[in-house]
Design an enzyme around this catalytic site. Structure first.
Site, PDB file in Angstrom:
ATOM      1  CG  HIS A  17      33.962  42.867  46.052  1.00  0.00           C
ATOM      2  ND1 HIS A  17      34.827  41.729  45.279  1.00  0.00           N
ATOM      3  CD2 HIS A  17      32.936  43.077  45.404  1.00  0.00           C
ATOM      4  CE1 HIS A  17      34.099  41.849  44.409  1.00  0.00           C
ATOM      5  NE2 HIS A  17      33.239  42.368  44.505  1.00  0.00           N
ATOM      6  CE  LYS A  41      27.920  37.820  34.618  1.00  0.00           C
ATOM      7  NZ  LYS A  41      28.652  38.878  35.559  1.00  0.00           N
ATOM      8  NE  ARG A  90      34.074  49.084  40.870  1.00  0.00           N
ATOM      9  CZ  ARG A  90      34.044  47.685  40.014  1.00  0.00           C
ATOM     10  NH1 ARG A  90      34.418  47.140  39.665  1.00  0.00           N
ATOM     11  NH2 ARG A  90      32.708  47.175  39.655  1.00  0.00           N
ATOM     12  CB  SER A 129      36.484  40.315  40.402  1.00  0.00           C
ATOM     13  OG  SER A 129      35.591  40.674  41.713  1.00  0.00           O
TER      14      SER A 129
HETATM   15  P1  ADP Z   1      28.847  41.815  39.790  1.00  0.00           P
HETATM   16  O1  ADP Z   1      28.120  42.166  40.994  1.00  0.00           O
HETATM   17  O2  ADP Z   1      28.441  42.931  38.789  1.00  0.00           O
HETATM   18  O3  ADP Z   1      28.977  40.958  39.612  1.00  0.00           O
HETATM   19  P2  ADP Z   1      30.770  42.053  41.284  1.00  0.00           P
HETATM   20  O4  ADP Z   1      30.654  41.160  42.091  1.00  0.00           O
HETATM   21  O5  ADP Z   1      32.388  42.781  41.148  1.00  0.00           O
HETATM   22  O6  ADP Z   1      30.162  42.625  40.597  1.00  0.00           O
HETATM   23  O7  ADP Z   1      30.857  43.196  42.437  1.00  0.00           O
HETATM   24  C1  ADP Z   1      29.418  43.906  43.555  1.00  0.00           C
HETATM   25  C2  ADP Z   1      29.280  45.041  44.007  1.00  0.00           C
HETATM   26  O8  ADP Z   1      30.730  46.114  44.687  1.00  0.00           O
HETATM   27  C3  ADP Z   1      29.211  46.035  43.215  1.00  0.00           C
HETATM   28  O9  ADP Z   1      27.866  47.125  43.405  1.00  0.00           O
HETATM   29  C4  ADP Z   1      30.243  46.349  42.588  1.00  0.00           C
HETATM   30  O10 ADP Z   1      29.717  48.350  42.179  1.00  0.00           O
HETATM   31  C5  ADP Z   1      31.298  46.491  43.831  1.00  0.00           C
HETATM   32  N1  ADP Z   1      32.859  46.505  43.702  1.00  0.00           N
HETATM   33  C6  ADP Z   1      33.449  46.409  43.047  1.00  0.00           C
HETATM   34  N2  ADP Z   1      34.316  45.930  43.122  1.00  0.00           N
HETATM   35  C7  ADP Z   1      34.746  47.510  43.989  1.00  0.00           C
HETATM   36  C8  ADP Z   1      35.319  47.884  44.529  1.00  0.00           C
HETATM   37  N3  ADP Z   1      36.283  48.411  44.493  1.00  0.00           N
HETATM   38  N4  ADP Z   1      34.966  49.413  45.043  1.00  0.00           N
HETATM   39  C9  ADP Z   1      33.338  49.364  45.699  1.00  0.00           C
HETATM   40  N5  ADP Z   1      32.796  48.595  45.241  1.00  0.00           N
HETATM   41  C10 ADP Z   1      32.974  47.325  44.674  1.00  0.00           C
END
Ligand code: ADP
Length: 170
Positions: A17, A41, A90, A129
Site C-alpha cells: 500500500h 465486515k 498485484r 493484508s
Molecule cells: P480492499 O480495498 O479490496 O479491501 P486493500 O485495502 O488491501 O483491499 O487494498 C487497497 C488497494 O491496494 C487495492 O486496489 C489492492 O489491490 C491494492 N494493493 C494491496 N496490496 C498491494 C500490493 N502489495 N501491491 C500493490 N497494490 C496493492
C-alpha cells in the site's frame, strides 16, 4: 489542482500500500487515502486505528491526507469532488475484481469517477493484508511486510509476545 482518492480497507497497511501511496503522491498534487468503514465486515483494526496507522506511516509525505468514509465510494467522491480513484494491481487475480469495481463506479457515477491502476512493484507483489494477519497470528517475521510499529500493533492484536520480527541478518 489534480487530486485523487486511494480507497481501501488497509487492515492493516502494508509496504505494498505504502508503495502505491508514494507513487500516486508523485503523480497527483493531493492524494487522499480513503479508509473504508465497512460495518458489514469485522476488521482486525477499527477504522479509527487504521486512520491513525496510515497517518503515522505517511506523515512525511506532505501532499497525502487520510480520511475515513462509509457507504459507496461514488457518493463520497461526489461529496468531496474526487474524479480519480487509485487502485493497485498485484496479479491477474486482482484484475477481474478490480475491473468490475472500476466499471461499476464509472457507470454509477455517470462517468464522473474514473479509476487509475498502478501496478505493484515486484518486490511487493506477494503482499496482502490477509497474509500479514496470517503470518502475525503465528508470530512469524513481518519485517518485509510492513513498518515495525505496525507489526507491533498486529502482534498485539493476536497476543503474540515474542514475535520473530527481526531475524539475524535482516
Ligand atoms: P480492499 O480495498 O479490496 O479491501 P486493500 O485495502 O488491501 O483491499 O487494498 C487497497 C488497494 O491496494 C487495492 O486496489 C489492492 O489491490 C491494492 N494493493 C494491496 N496490496 C498491494 C500490493 N502489495 N501491491 C500493490 N497494490 C496493492
Amino acid at each position: 489542482m489534480k487530486k485523487a482518492i486511494y480507497p481501501g480497507s488497509f487492515d492493516p497497511m502494508t509496504y505494498g500500500h505504502l508503495d502505491i501511496i508514494k507513487r500516486a503522491a508523485k503523480i497527483f498534487d493531493e492524494l487522499t487515502i480513503g479508509v473504508l468503514d465497512n460495518r458489514a465486515k469485522t476488521p482486525l483494526f477499527s477504522v479509527e486505528e487504521r486512520v491513525k496507522i496510515l497517518s503515522e506511516a505517511c506523515k512525511d509525505i506532505p501532499n497525502v491526507k487520510v480520511e475515513s468514509f462509509s457507504g459507496l465510494l461514488i457518493d463520497y467522491a461526489r461529496e468531496k469532488n474526487f474524479h480519480v480513484s487509485i487502485r493497485g494491481l498485484r496479479a491477474i487475480t486482482d484484475f477481474e475484481y478490480e475491473l468490475q469495481i472500476a466499471q461499476t463506479n464509472r457507470l454509477l457515477s455517470g462517468g464522473d469517477l474514473d479509476t487509475i491502476f498502478l501496478t505493484t512493484s515486484l518486490e511487493y507483489s506477494y503482499l496482502s493484508s490477509t497474509g500479514v494477519k496470517e503470518i502475525a497470528s503465528f508470530g512469524g517475521d513481518l519485517s518485509k511486510c510492513c513498518p515495525e510499529f505496525i507489526a507491533d500493533l498486529v502482534y498485539k492484536k493476536y497476543n503474540v509476545k515474542n514475535p520473530k520480527f527481526r531475524r539475524e541478518g535482516n
